[in-house]
Design an enzyme around this catalytic site. Structure first.
Site, PDB file in Angstrom:
ATOM      1  CG  LEU A 579       7.530  -7.677  50.714  1.00 35.22           C
ATOM      2  CD1 LEU A 579       7.490  -8.808  49.714  1.00 35.22           C
ATOM      3  CD2 LEU A 579       7.265  -8.183  52.113  1.00 35.22           C
ATOM      4  N   GLY A 580      10.846  -4.443  50.482  1.00 31.91           N
ATOM      5  CA  GLY A 580      12.225  -3.997  50.449  1.00 31.91           C
ATOM      6  C   GLY A 580      12.517  -3.248  49.167  1.00 31.91           C
ATOM      7  N   GLY A 582      15.493  -2.773  46.247  1.00 37.21           N
ATOM      8  CA  GLY A 582      16.709  -3.382  45.748  1.00 37.21           C
ATOM      9  C   GLY A 582      17.275  -2.569  44.609  1.00 37.21           C
ATOM     10  N   GLY A 583      18.274  -3.154  43.961  1.00 39.44           N
ATOM     11  CA  GLY A 583      18.943  -2.454  42.877  1.00 39.44           C
ATOM     12  C   GLY A 583      18.030  -2.163  41.711  1.00 39.44           C
ATOM     13  CG  PHE A 584      17.189  -4.706  39.347  1.00 31.56           C
ATOM     14  CD1 PHE A 584      17.870  -4.274  38.226  1.00 31.56           C
ATOM     15  CD2 PHE A 584      17.750  -5.684  40.131  1.00 31.56           C
ATOM     16  CE1 PHE A 584      19.081  -4.836  37.891  1.00 31.56           C
ATOM     17  CE2 PHE A 584      18.962  -6.254  39.793  1.00 31.56           C
ATOM     18  CZ  PHE A 584      19.634  -5.823  38.671  1.00 31.56           C
ATOM     19  N   GLY A 585      14.505  -1.792  41.952  1.00 31.65           N
ATOM     20  CA  GLY A 585      13.226  -1.193  42.279  1.00 31.65           C
ATOM     21  C   GLY A 585      12.720  -1.672  43.621  1.00 31.65           C
ATOM     22  CE  LYS A 601      12.814  -7.593  41.759  1.00 39.24           C
ATOM     23  NZ  LYS A 601      13.717  -7.154  42.818  1.00 39.24           N
ATOM     24  CG  ASP A 702      22.732  -7.398  41.991  1.00 40.09           C
ATOM     25  OD1 ASP A 702      23.765  -7.111  42.637  1.00 40.09           O
ATOM     26  OD2 ASP A 702      21.661  -6.786  42.115  1.00 40.09           O
TER      27      ASP A 702
END
Ligand SMILES: *[C@@H]1O[C@H](CO)[C@@H](O)[C@H](O)[C@H]1NC(C)=O
Ligand SMILES: *[C@@H]1O[C@H](CO)[C@@H](O)[C@H](O)[C@H]1NC(C)=O
Ligand SMILES: *[C@@H]1O[C@H](CO)[C@@H](O)[C@H](O)[C@H]1NC(C)=O
Length: 914
Positions: A579-580, A582-585, A601, A702
């Site tokens: 899906l995308g 991000g900063g964390f994975g 995630k 964030d």
């Protein structure tokens, strides 16, 4: 052959060559480049006496084992000659080579790189003593069909892994690498080699699963038995079920778990299926055992139960060392044994229970099972047994059952309604699991469900329309449907309706209750479709399964998701489900067995490596308890095999960022001002809640549009809160993260790394600016003075005329909404002040936005919960009230209830903006 041109005087040689050249292809001069390589080859051979013919320049004419096409060397055929020595590193300068046959010698040293041998089709280098392989060995072998490196101790001490350079060999059919010191996992890129037919990898030190990508190959031979490392190959055999071309499968002496996939019976040419000495569970499928083509079938030394299947005549079938219910092929299990085994399947066949539950008499000292009367099962007590999985509805077939204790495990899914059919049932204890959905009505039964965070609650975001079965008409639009088709939201509103009717209209109540009771009863007997009843396979057992198992269900047990469940849900983290990032994975869409969707995630390992497992679990466990209508719910987590996975409710409409900045590319409708205003208010609510939790203030750190998710009603929820704390505090990682979200960070955070709630307020102000302008906080494509949104916006927002040009043109800034936009701009301006204390707190933002929402009559009818407002409340009040009722009653500050009256908390040190 045998025409030794160089033995003759020059003139004679020339004449003979002219005469016989046409017939014998005698060439006085082989390509000198090729000769040079072959000479280097010879130089490195210790026992040169084995190649007496390798003399002179005419390699193509007389050198033994050199095969040419004209003057160029296209093949080397020196197998089994006892050659000892090394191969020259310039070997790949034999640019026209199509075949190499050097197998079964005593060659040693590193293999030379074959890089760039674009005509090479087959290379036999097996059965030598090569002890190294260059990293570019497989590069640009565009015509490679088969390669055989078996029985070479390649990089024996460190091992080696297959490089994806092999993708440059689209015709590769046969990859034989047994006993070559391979380490790591079987790479999933092999699935892209559509022509691969033979994959032979036994006697290496491979670990990890069979990649699911192999399902797109036409593999015939899959040999990977007897891995030598500490952890062998493991995971499930599921992928085999989708390779119908298989003829020979040797996977014995590994650590595979799960069931033999039924789909393997589609491999109509399967001859050899060797699966002995693994940790496989479940029933050996009769459909596979019945395959006509089968000649060898071994399942011995696993954890199989159920009946022993019957095989055809002449099939060599070994099945000892399992936990079957009978001792002969073809004998069935008793009815109660079948039920208990169906149940066991649902909870992933824990090894200890499988071992205890063998034979055909459950009353004969089966763990956790007690009987009464004429051998009927009356008690199933499997509390604290690390059960991970679902409660199979088959349990409802144990007609004498009085007590079912499954507490303190890792059960997910719903409590089966089939229990309602059990007349003798007295006690059901499912406390401290991770069950969800409604509790079935069981009259006269003590049902203990505490410690299941999601039970009897609106199940998290199911796809709209999935509740189209019975009872959908009385659930409010947009409310979640529980997996079995009943909607607990619907139940709530029903109760309200009933009370109203009792009070207001006695005449109709009897009739209504009959209808209602009928409606509620019916689903009790609705069986789940079989594919939803239970997982097809099993917990990741394995070498360390004991320890892994016990750490799964501890004090945080009720939030644990088994890895296999999440892998299955995401198709093994298939990129198509991404899906995308991000900063964390990376975030994957997942579909659980009960049909519900979740977002998974997968945290970047380096971002969480600093945290110990305990600390991570404690933190996640805390975050899991934070529930609010405007926060994306964290449903659970998984920490198996170094994974750090977080399971979130699924938000169907994706991120605010997509809707705000990329709506054109994504084919979305742009958000009108009304929608943006609601989103701003939703975010403010969520953030206010985080900042005012009684037991722990959570600073988001964030907040940005890609962390704001939208549901089907275009209402917003904040995600990723609390994660920043999981990252190690060291400077490097802070800097990486700063780079990612630069622009949203408050100046004091960027400068010092120190945060408080006002840093979040700053980020919120930036989000408001983006909502107004439709512009990203940073955009190199904008003109110099506008690259950074914040200073530019703060500047122009002070000037009425200039300000109009800053508004997103899509919003068609009419005089009607310009007031509302200006008010939000004002809030944005205050929220982004340099001095943290000068910024308002989220409570203020909620008040400002709440009053704007009230003034604003929505232009489009919201498909929201307007029809279920308790009387005496405005829709706005009622909305918050209802959702707060549904959210967990944590000991948290509920200051957001009734915000439309403008009550909000001033945080310590906050300064009102006006
Ligand atoms: C593996 O290869 C080595 C030579 O590298 C050989 O000595 C050994 O017997 C082989 N093992 C198996 C199981 O074939
Ligand atoms: C397969 O079965 C035959 C006998 O039916 C046996 O001779 C042979 O060794 C078996 N092959 C394997 C790989 O077990
Ligand atoms: C349980 O009972 C139902 C209905 O009688 C039957 O269809 C089902 O096969 C039974 N399940 C097991 C595992 O025996």
């Amino acid at each position: 052959m045998g025409l030794h041109c160089q033995d003759y005087p020059q003139i004679l040689l020339v004449s003979i060559c002219i005469i016989v050249a046409f017939i014998s292809k005698c060439n006085a001069d082989t390509d000198p480049g090729d000769v040079a390589v072959l000479e280097a080859f010879l130089t490195n051979i210790d026992n040169k006496e084995l190649l007496p013919s390798w003399k002179g320049n005419d390699a193509c004419g007389v050198w033994k084992g050199v095969i040419c096409d004209g003057k160029t060397v296209k093949g080397i055929s020196l197998q089994g000659m006892g050659l000892s020595g090394t191969l020259p590193s310039n070997f790949n300068q034999l640019g026209s080579l199509t075949t190499i046959s050097l197998q079964k010698n005593n060659l040693y040293g590193s293999l030379p790189s074959l890089r760039g041998l674009s005509k090479l089709q087959v290379a036999y280098l097996n059965d030598n003593q090569f002890d190294g392989i260059p990293s570019d060995f497989f590069m640009n072998l565009t015509n490679l069909v088969g390669i055989y490196l078996n029985n070479n101790p390649l990089n024996k001490t460190t091992g080696w892994t297959l490089p994806d350079d092999l993708l440059g060999s689209p015709q590769l059919t046969n990859l034989s690498l047994y006993n070559t010191s391979l380490v790591g996992s079987i790479p999933s890129f092999l699935g892209k080699l559509g022509s691969l037919q033979v994959l032979s990898l036994p006697y290496n030190s491979l670990e990890g699963p069979l990649p699911s990508s192999l399902n797109s190959t036409s593999l015939q031979v899959l040999i990977a038995n007897s891995q030598q490392g500490q952890s062998q190959l493991g995971g499930t055999l599921d992928v085999l079920g989708s390779i119908s071309t298989l003829t020979q499968v040797w996977l014995h002496s590994n650590n595979f778990s799960g069931e033999i996939p039924d789909g393997l019976s589609k491999a109509s040419g399967l001859r050899e299926l060797l699966l002995n000495s693994n940790q496989l569970t479940g029933t050996v499928p009769q459909s596979v055992a019945s395959l006509q083509s089968l000649a060898n079938f071994s399942v011995d030394n696993n954890l199989f139960d159920g009946p022993i299947p019957k095989v055809g005549d002449g099939v060599q079938f070994t099945y000892g060392g399992n936990y079957f219910c009978s001792s002969k092929p073809g004998e069935n299990c008793s009815a109660e044994v079948s039920v208990l085994l169906a149940f066991l399947r649902g909870v992933g066949y824990p090894a200890a229970i499988v071992k205890s539950w063998s034979g055909n008499d459950p009353c004969n000292r089966w763990a956790g099972v007690s009987c009464i009367g004429d051998n009927q099962v009356s008690v199933v007590n499997l509390a604290k047994r690390n059960l991970i999985g679902y409660i199979d509805p088959a349990i409802g077939n144990l007609s004498a059952l009085t007590t079912l204790k499954l507490n303190d495990n890792g059960l997910i899914g719903t409590i089966p309604t089939s229990l309602a059919g059990l007349k003798a049932l007295k006690v059901v204890d499912v406390s401290n699991n991770n069950l969800n959905g409604p509790v079935p009505t069981l009259s006269g039964v003590q049902v203990i469900t505490e410690g299941n965070v999601n039970i009897n609650n609106v199940a998290p975001s199911y796809p709209p329309g999935s509740n189209s079965s019975s009872g959908s008409s009385d659930s409010p639009p947009g409310s979640g449907a529980a997996p079995n088709g009943k909607s607990s939201g619907g139940k709530k509103s029903n109760s309200a309706v009933i009370i109203g009717i009792v009070v207001g209209c006695v005449v109709f109540i009897v009739l209504f209750l009959i209808v209602f009771a009928y409606k509620r009863k019916k689903p009790k007997f609705v069986r789940l479709p079989t594919e939803l009843q239970a997982p097809r396979h099993v917990t990741i057992n394995g070498a360390g399964s004991g320890e892994a198992g016990s750490s799964l269900v501890g004090s945080h047990g009720n939030m644990v998701y088994p890895l296999w469940v999440l892998k299955k849900a995401t198709d093994d983290f298939n990129p198509t489900n991404l899906l995308g990032k991000g900063g964390f994975g990376s975030v994957y869409e997942g579909k659980l067995e009960d049909g519900s969707k979740v977002a998974v995630k997968r945290m970047d390992p380096e971002l969480v490596s600093g945290k110990g497992l305990q600390e991570f679990q404690a933190e996640i466990s805390m975050l899991g308890k934070v529930r609010h209508k405007n926060l994306v719910a964290l449903l659970g987590y998984c920490t198996e095999s170094n994974e750090r996975l977080l399971v979130y409710e699924y938000m169907h409409q994706g991120t605010l960022s997509e809707h705000l900045f990329y709506w054109e590319e994504k084919g979305l409708k742009p958000l009108d001002w009304n929608a943006r205003l609601y989103i701003a208010l939703d975010v403010a609510h969520g953030m206010q809640y985080l900042h005012n939790l009684a037991y722990k203030i959570i600073i988001h750190r964030d907040l940005k549009p890609s962390n704001i998710l939208l549901d089907d009603n275009v209402r917003a929820k904040v995600s990723d809160f609390g994660l920043a704390k999981l990252a190690p505090e060291d400077k490097a990682s802070l800097e990486t993260r700063l780079a990612g979200t630069f622009g949203y960070l408050a100046p004091e955070y960027a400068a010092t790394g120190r945060v408080n709630t006002k840093s979040d307020v700053y980020s919120f102000g930036v989000v408001l600016m983006e909502l107004i302008t439709g512009q990203k906080v940073l955009d190199e494509k904008r003109s110099e003075d506008k690259i950074h949104l914040v200073p530019w916006f703060r500047h122009v927002s002070r000037e009425q005329e200039q300000f109009r040009t800053a508004i997103d043109p899509i919003l068609l800034a009419t005089d009607e909404n310009i007031k509302s936009i200006s008010a939000v701009a004002e809030l944005a301006w205050h929220s982004t002040q340099r001095e943290p204390n000068a910024r308002p707190d989220m409570g203020h933002a909620v008040a400002v936005l709440g009053s704007l929402v009230k003034q604003w009559k929505p232009s489009t009818v919201e498909t929201d919960d307007d029809d279920i407002f308790p009387s005496g409340m405005t829709p706005e009040q009622a909305r918050w009230k209802i959702f707060d009722d549904l959210s967990l009653s944590m000991a948290a500050d509920r200051s957001d209830v009734g915000t439309s009256q403008g009550t909000f908390h001033e945080g310590p040190g906050s300064v009102s903006a006006r």
